[in-house]
Design an enzyme around this catalytic site. Structure first.
Site: not given
Ligand SMILES: NC(=O)c1ccc[n+]([C@@H]2O[C@H](COP(=O)([O-])OP(=O)(O)OC[C@H]3O[C@@H](n4cnc5c(N)ncnc54)[C@H](OP(=O)(O)O)[C@@H]3O)[C@@H](O)[C@H]2O)c1
Length: 321
Positions: A190, A203
């Site tokens: 991130s 985080y």
């Molecule tokens: N959105 C943003 O603004 C943003 C910015 C910077 C970085 N990120 C990073 O991007 C990545 C994806 O986030 P996102 O924004 O796409 O959010 P999201 O839609 O909530 O996706 C998170 C994913 O992680 C999976 N997950 C969570 N806990 C898990 C576990 N214990 N075991 C296996 N899978 C798990 C969830 O699947 P299940 O619930 O089905 O397990 C889901 O597929 C993360 O690492 C986040 O830190 C996001």
């Protein structure tokens, strides 16, 4: 004009253009360059890529764009029903480039590290090999620094750091056993791991820690490509499950109405980074992209952070500016 004056003007022009690009682009300059002049995503066709956290958000968008270009996939997360739906969408997008067997739905809780070896063996049994691991599963956080219970620090590090490190170690050992000793580890970090943002201290620390682990891997194993992708605010549902200060509570809010990059654009940039094996890339709408650039220069980062203060930084982070 003397040669030295000419050089000076050239240098100033270079930095001026670079600065303008910081303001107008939605990603770092190297990644933007590669979207036009780098390898196309289609050159990954036939490779096997394992994406964790593929059931929603960035991981899902990445899986869809890779499938469109004929990349074979392992899609993992806890919600199996969403993975099955994603598999169908991927096959539609692939438009004949992929068949049923080219996408393995593998439900998995990444926190269950004792089963990582088993999941990895399943991938190898199904495809015979693995080219790229994408560690994308993760959760964010919203909480004031002083309120956070240490159990939250532990839980967040288990998910965003230790599960990633453990799975990557298994895959790196496998890569090193191959005749060419090569492979590719990709991780969604991130911008918060490059430049600290307010109200997410665990985080920020976790994403910085995973960056450090992976940068160390890059130095130790030069044959292994290591890519760290740092998105800014992206329009996903990730605030719903974000950690708070209390281990029993999730943040539970929506990102609707906030100024955020679309998940499709993020997925395309992510895939471009992977195919071009870039070390570090980031993306985000103005002014996030500018802040990420500034974070690479400690003096400038301090100046910008002091000028903006925590409230402005938080508004930017929450897509309200
Ligand atoms: N959105 C943003 O603004 C943003 C910015 C910077 C970085 N990120 C990073 O991007 C990545 C994806 O986030 P996102 O924004 O796409 O959010 P999201 O839609 O909530 O996706 C998170 C994913 O992680 C999976 N997950 C969570 N806990 C898990 C576990 N214990 N075991 C296996 N899978 C798990 C969830 O699947 P299940 O619930 O089905 O397990 C889901 O597929 C993360 O690492 C986040 O830190 C996001």
């Amino acid at each position: 004009m003397t040669f030295l004056e000419f050089l000076f003007i050239l240098l100033i022009s270079y930095y001026f253009i670079y600065f303008i690009l910081w303001l107008i682009l939605d990603c770092n300059v190297e990644l933007w360059y590669n979207t036009y002049f780098g390898l196309p995503i289609s050159s990954m066709r036939g490779q096997v890529v394992w994406v964790t956290g593929a059931s929603s958000g960035i991981g899902k968008a990445l899986a869809l764009i890779l499938a469109k270009h004929g990349v074979r996939l392992v899609i993992s997360a806890r919600r199996e029903n969403l993975l099955e739906l994603l598999k169908k969408d991927c096959l539609d997008r692939a438009n004949g480039l992929l068949s049923e067997d080219d996408i393995l739905v593998m439900p998995m809780d990444v926190l269950n590290v004792s089963k990582h070896e088993y999941y990895f063996e399943r991938v190898i049994k199904h495809f015979g090999h693995l080219n790229i691991l994408v560690n994308n599963a993760g959760r964010s956080q919203r909480a004031s620094w002083e309120d956070i219970q240490v159990q939250v620090d532990r839980d967040l590090f288990e998910l965003d750091v230790f599960s990633v490190v453990n799975l990557s170690r298994i895959v790196v050992r496998y890569f090193l056993e191959q005749p060419n000793r090569r492979g590719h580890i990709v991780t969604t970090s991130s911008i918060a791991g490059l430049a600290p943002v307010p109200f997410s201290s665990t985080y920020c620390a976790a994403k910085s820690a995973i960056n450090a682990y992976l940068n160390a891997l890059r130095i130790e194993q030069r044959g292994i490509d290591v890519s760290i992708f740092c998105p800014g605010p992206i329009a996903t549902d990730f605030l719903k499950e974000a950690f708070t200060a209390d281990p029993e509570q999730m943040y539970g809010k929506s990102t609707k109405g906030q100024k955020r990059m679309t998940v499709e654009r993020c997925g395309t940039l992510f895939a471009t980074m992977i195919v071009n094996k870039l070390d570090l890339s980031w993306c985000g709408l103005f002014p996030v992209n500018f802040l990420a650039h500034a974070s690479r220069y400690p003096g400038l980062a301090k100046l910008v952070t002091n000028l903006m203060g925590k409230n402005t930084l938080n508004k930017i982070r929450e897509g309200k500016l």
